[in-house]
Scaffold this motif. Sequence first.
Motif, PDB file in Angstrom:
ATOM      1  N   ILE A   1       0.872  -1.176   0.000  1.00 49.20           N
ATOM      2  CA  ILE A   1       0.000   0.000   0.000  1.00 49.20           C
ATOM      3  C   ILE A   1       0.906   1.223   0.000  1.00 49.20           C
ATOM      4  O   ILE A   1       1.793   1.341   0.849  1.00 49.20           O
ATOM      5  N   ARG A   2       0.692   2.137  -0.956  1.00 49.06           N
ATOM      6  CA  ARG A   2       1.411   3.422  -0.970  1.00 49.06           C
ATOM      7  C   ARG A   2       0.381   4.525  -0.748  1.00 49.06           C
ATOM      8  O   ARG A   2      -0.565   4.672  -1.511  1.00 49.06           O
ATOM      9  N   TRP A   3       0.595   5.290   0.297  1.00 47.43           N
ATOM     10  CA  TRP A   3      -0.371   6.329   0.660  1.00 47.43           C
ATOM     11  C   TRP A   3       0.231   7.692   0.333  1.00 47.43           C
ATOM     12  O   TRP A   3       0.837   8.346   1.176  1.00 47.43           O
ATOM     13  N   VAL A   4       0.064   8.092  -0.925  1.00 42.63           N
ATOM     14  CA  VAL A   4       0.649   9.347  -1.383  1.00 42.63           C
ATOM     15  C   VAL A   4      -0.382  10.476  -1.321  1.00 42.63           C
ATOM     16  O   VAL A   4      -0.128  11.542  -0.761  1.00 42.63           O
ATOM     17  N   ASP A   5      -1.533  10.222  -1.909  1.00 41.23           N
ATOM     18  CA  ASP A   5      -2.593  11.236  -1.962  1.00 41.23           C
ATOM     19  C   ASP A   5      -3.554  11.045  -0.784  1.00 41.23           C
ATOM     20  O   ASP A   5      -3.252  10.346   0.175  1.00 41.23           O
ATOM     21  N   ASP A   6      -4.702  11.643  -0.899  1.00 39.10           N
ATOM     22  CA  ASP A   6      -5.670  11.524   0.191  1.00 39.10           C
ATOM     23  C   ASP A   6      -6.102  10.078   0.409  1.00 39.10           C
ATOM     24  O   ASP A   6      -6.354   9.653   1.532  1.00 39.10           O
ATOM     25  N   GLU A   7      -6.194   9.327  -0.698  1.00 40.78           N
ATOM     26  CA  GLU A   7      -6.578   7.926  -0.606  1.00 40.78           C
ATOM     27  C   GLU A   7      -5.362   7.042  -0.884  1.00 40.78           C
ATOM     28  O   GLU A   7      -4.610   7.309  -1.833  1.00 40.78           O
ATOM     29  N   PRO A   8      -5.151   5.993  -0.118  1.00 40.58           N
ATOM     30  CA  PRO A   8      -4.014   5.108  -0.354  1.00 40.58           C
ATOM     31  C   PRO A   8      -4.166   4.326  -1.654  1.00 40.58           C
ATOM     32  O   PRO A   8      -5.277   3.959  -2.052  1.00 40.58           O
ATOM     33  N   SER A   9      -3.050   4.085  -2.322  1.00 46.98           N
ATOM     34  CA  SER A   9      -3.019   3.306  -3.555  1.00 46.98           C
ATOM     35  C   SER A   9      -2.696   1.860  -3.209  1.00 46.98           C
ATOM     36  O   SER A   9      -1.707   1.576  -2.521  1.00 46.98           O
ATOM     37  N   CYS A  10      -3.528   0.931  -3.720  1.00 48.33           N
ATOM     38  CA  CYS A  10      -3.362  -0.470  -3.329  1.00 48.33           C
ATOM     39  C   CYS A  10      -3.931  -1.371  -4.420  1.00 48.33           C
ATOM     40  O   CYS A  10      -5.121  -1.277  -4.764  1.00 48.33           O
ATOM     41  N   GLY A  11      -3.125  -2.288  -4.956  1.00 48.13           N
ATOM     42  CA  GLY A  11      -3.560  -3.157  -6.029  1.00 48.13           C
ATOM     43  C   GLY A  11      -4.546  -4.216  -5.610  1.00 48.13           C
ATOM     44  O   GLY A  11      -5.354  -4.682  -6.420  1.00 48.13           O
ATOM     45  N   PHE A  12      -4.512  -4.626  -4.334  1.00 44.67           N
ATOM     46  CA  PHE A  12      -5.414  -5.703  -3.896  1.00 44.67           C
ATOM     47  C   PHE A  12      -6.662  -5.177  -3.185  1.00 44.67           C
ATOM     48  O   PHE A  12      -7.490  -5.956  -2.714  1.00 44.67           O
ATOM     49  N   LYS A  13      -6.824  -3.859  -3.139  1.00 51.98           N
ATOM     50  CA  LYS A  13      -7.953  -3.278  -2.412  1.00 51.98           C
ATOM     51  C   LYS A  13      -9.297  -3.729  -2.984  1.00 51.98           C
ATOM     52  O   LYS A  13     -10.288  -3.896  -2.244  1.00 51.98           O
ATOM     53  N   LYS A  14      -9.339  -3.976  -4.289  1.00 50.01           N
ATOM     54  CA  LYS A  14     -10.608  -4.349  -4.936  1.00 50.01           C
ATOM     55  C   LYS A  14     -11.131  -5.708  -4.466  1.00 50.01           C
ATOM     56  O   LYS A  14     -12.307  -6.030  -4.666  1.00 50.01           O
ATOM     57  N   PHE A  15     -10.243  -6.513  -3.850  1.00 52.46           N
ATOM     58  CA  PHE A  15     -10.663  -7.826  -3.361  1.00 52.46           C
ATOM     59  C   PHE A  15     -11.175  -7.772  -1.922  1.00 52.46           C
ATOM     60  O   PHE A  15     -11.592  -8.786  -1.371  1.00 52.46           O
ATOM     61  N   LEU A  16     -11.092  -6.598  -1.316  1.00 52.98           N
ATOM     62  CA  LEU A  16     -11.441  -6.453   0.095  1.00 52.98           C
ATOM     63  C   LEU A  16     -12.669  -5.567   0.253  1.00 52.98           C
ATOM     64  O   LEU A  16     -12.932  -4.694  -0.571  1.00 52.98           O
ATOM     65  N   THR A  17     -13.354  -5.783   1.340  1.00 51.85           N
ATOM     66  CA  THR A  17     -14.410  -4.837   1.707  1.00 51.85           C
ATOM     67  C   THR A  17     -13.763  -3.597   2.298  1.00 51.85           C
ATOM     68  O   THR A  17     -12.597  -3.626   2.733  1.00 51.85           O
ATOM     69  N   ASP A  18     -14.502  -2.506   2.323  1.00 49.66           N
ATOM     70  CA  ASP A  18     -13.976  -1.288   2.945  1.00 49.66           C
ATOM     71  C   ASP A  18     -13.618  -1.540   4.401  1.00 49.66           C
ATOM     72  O   ASP A  18     -12.617  -1.015   4.909  1.00 49.66           O
ATOM     73  N   GLU A  19     -14.432  -2.339   5.077  1.00 50.92           N
ATOM     74  CA  GLU A  19     -14.178  -2.644   6.486  1.00 50.92           C
ATOM     75  C   GLU A  19     -12.864  -3.403   6.644  1.00 50.92           C
ATOM     76  O   GLU A  19     -12.061  -3.101   7.549  1.00 50.92           O
ATOM     77  N   GLU A  20     -12.631  -4.382   5.767  1.00 42.62           N
ATOM     78  CA  GLU A  20     -11.387  -5.161   5.852  1.00 42.62           C
ATOM     79  C   GLU A  20     -10.175  -4.280   5.569  1.00 42.62           C
ATOM     80  O   GLU A  20      -9.147  -4.348   6.269  1.00 42.62           O
ATOM     81  N   PHE A  21     -10.274  -3.450   4.539  1.00 40.65           N
ATOM     82  CA  PHE A  21      -9.142  -2.592   4.192  1.00 40.65           C
ATOM     83  C   PHE A  21      -8.841  -1.593   5.308  1.00 40.65           C
ATOM     84  O   PHE A  21      -7.681  -1.394   5.696  1.00 40.65           O
ATOM     85  N   ASN A  22      -9.900  -0.975   5.827  1.00 42.48           N
ATOM     86  CA  ASN A  22      -9.704  -0.012   6.913  1.00 42.48           C
ATOM     87  C   ASN A  22      -9.154  -0.681   8.159  1.00 42.48           C
ATOM     88  O   ASN A  22      -8.384  -0.073   8.921  1.00 42.48           O
ATOM     89  N   SER A  23      -9.530  -1.935   8.369  1.00 45.82           N
ATOM     90  CA  SER A  23      -9.027  -2.681   9.514  1.00 45.82           C
ATOM     91  C   SER A  23      -7.528  -2.953   9.376  1.00 45.82           C
ATOM     92  O   SER A  23      -6.782  -2.914  10.355  1.00 45.82           O
ATOM     93  N   ILE A  24      -7.083  -3.230   8.142  1.00 43.91           N
ATOM     94  CA  ILE A  24      -5.644  -3.413   7.897  1.00 43.91           C
ATOM     95  C   ILE A  24      -4.898  -2.120   8.235  1.00 43.91           C
ATOM     96  O   ILE A  24      -3.875  -2.128   8.937  1.00 43.91           O
ATOM     97  N   ILE A  25      -5.409  -1.006   7.714  1.00 40.81           N
ATOM     98  CA  ILE A  25      -4.768   0.291   7.962  1.00 40.81           C
ATOM     99  C   ILE A  25      -4.699   0.576   9.457  1.00 40.81           C
ATOM    100  O   ILE A  25      -3.671   1.028   9.985  1.00 40.81           O
ATOM    101  N   SER A  26      -5.794   0.286  10.164  1.00 41.28           N
ATOM    102  CA  SER A  26      -5.851   0.549  11.601  1.00 41.28           C
ATOM    103  C   SER A  26      -4.897  -0.357  12.366  1.00 41.28           C
ATOM    104  O   SER A  26      -4.195   0.091  13.275  1.00 41.28           O
ATOM    105  N   THR A  27      -4.865  -1.651  11.986  1.00 38.86           N
ATOM    106  CA  THR A  27      -4.035  -2.623  12.705  1.00 38.86           C
ATOM    107  C   THR A  27      -2.549  -2.309  12.580  1.00 38.86           C
ATOM    108  O   THR A  27      -1.795  -2.403  13.557  1.00 38.86           O
ATOM    109  N   CYS A  28      -2.119  -1.922  11.389  1.00 40.14           N
ATOM    110  CA  CYS A  28      -0.684  -1.663  11.193  1.00 40.14           C
ATOM    111  C   CYS A  28      -0.317  -0.206  11.478  1.00 40.14           C
ATOM    112  O   CYS A  28       0.876   0.142  11.486  1.00 40.14           O
ATOM    113  N   GLY A  29      -1.292   0.655  11.699  1.00 36.51           N
ATOM    114  CA  GLY A  29      -1.010   2.047  12.052  1.00 36.51           C
ATOM    115  C   GLY A  29      -0.512   2.888  10.905  1.00 36.51           C
ATOM    116  O   GLY A  29       0.247   3.848  11.110  1.00 36.51           O
TER     117      GLY A  29
END
Length: 591
Positions: A362-390
Amino acid sequence: MAEYMGELRRTHYCGDLRECNVGETVVVCGWVAKQRDLGQLIFIDLRDRTGVVQLAFNESTEKEIFDKAFSARAEYVLCAKGVVQERSSKNPDIKTGDIEVLVEDLRVLSKAQTPPFEIVDDCKTSEDVRLKYRYLDLRRKPLQNNIIMRSKIAKVARDYFYENGFIEIETPMLIKSTPEGARDYLVPSRVHKGSFYALPQSPQIYKQLLMLSGFDRYIQLARCFRDEDLRADRQPEFTQIDMELSFASMEEIMEINEGLFKRLFKDILGKNLETPFEKMTYADAMNRYGSDKPDVRFGMEICDVSDVVKECGFGVFSGAVKNGGSVRCIVAKNSASVLTRKEVDKLTEYVKGIGAKGLAFIRWVDDEPSCGFKKFLTDEEFNSIISTCGAEKGDVVLFVADKNSVVLPTLGALRLKVAKKLDIIPNVFKFVWIVDFPFFEFDEESGEWVAMHHPFTMPKEECLQYLDTDKGKVVAKAYDLTLNGTELSSGSIRITDYELQQKMFKALKLTDEEIEAKFGFLVEAYKYGAPPHGGMGIGLDRIAMLLSGAESLRDVTAFPKVQNASELMSQSPAPVDQESLDVLGIEVVSE
């Protein structure tokens, strides 16, 4: 023809002369670092291991002496007698820059051809060329300083252990071959044809026998030999500060060795170390840093996101968890501008080269992070990853998904590579004790449990119940000391109970014949009263490398080997004549 020193005797080293010596008649010896001809004035920078001093020749110098100075070239060996005087043009960049020696007698002890490279501190010549002419390379001040520091470390260590009641005892160099984790260097016997000595990988068995002999505190600067693939911090022959104590606990052994390092850093670098050092279990080290020799000078610890992604739609992640592995990541803070997509692609190729299948990110350059596998995840799952790893804006998150034996070391190596790329590793010294090592590790190739350390390591008493039922739960009384991501030493408490030692051999599936052939004399010794004991082997070469700031063990070894275990200067190893082979009863066969 070369001249002789005759009645002249060195009174001072070149680098030791100062303004307080002005007016003294001195004799200095060394190599010509530089000669400058100014017509009626000649200057020679004379170099020895302590530094350089300027020799001066002027209109008052006898013609014969002046002519010798005129003919002197780089690396000529000179002996000069003269009077120390204050320099008219001082050089603040060298310790002797305030004075010079006005020469009244000069002897050319040896002439020199033009060397294959210039003998200067910042030499740009390739290492292979410098190793071929190692005797010239060793004239350079950085290497001389490293070798001198290594000598000081050895002296301080000896003094420290002597003061603490240790006895220095030499153990044999020609020993019986026993398994210790690497291949032995074998030495054929002329008298006992078909039989071989081995060069010691360590004095392990002998120092245990010395404990049985009543020498309760043993020390040795031991030469060790291991026939294994080389790297920057490994040589086939090396020196251990080897020690062993009887009637001592693991904590006492650690305390004594912390005292050694406290003394080394004070005497060698003038630094005060804080003790006791941090302790970390093997499991924590692997889970947090992906290494059993963690560099804790910076953060970027490994984060486990397996629980978050175990049911996600990205098969790479969910499949790894379902197959008993994990999904973990590191967060490179504020790195998005440096770790561009191109740089991340390079990191992907790097992890593939060390065993991983790939690298998600995940590369977070702009307001929204860029991620190639994000389309396979729910918003909840993706946000949970971001929250878990800080992760935050500006960060790059790097993921590896596989079995833990791949994930952890891959992220451990990646963590170091990224930290160096970002230049975030502070120049400090961080010691860590690694404890609670597994006694056994599972060898996937053979399908067997093997000893992680040597088979004489004592298991923790509370783990003995698992020897026959669950080897993965057996924890060893073993300990490593690491510094800045480098293993400095390894040690353990030893098994001294005859019956327990037999049980450990059996757990390692050694037959009675193998036990007798490999360890019979040690096992027999246990029958005659063995005191509880333990010890460590501390890498002198690695200490010297770290304290001197060298990049490689080759920089602190006088005559090192290169990666294929050859020495470029003497061209060893080399074939021997047929007569020598016939005496040994050896026939060399082509592959």
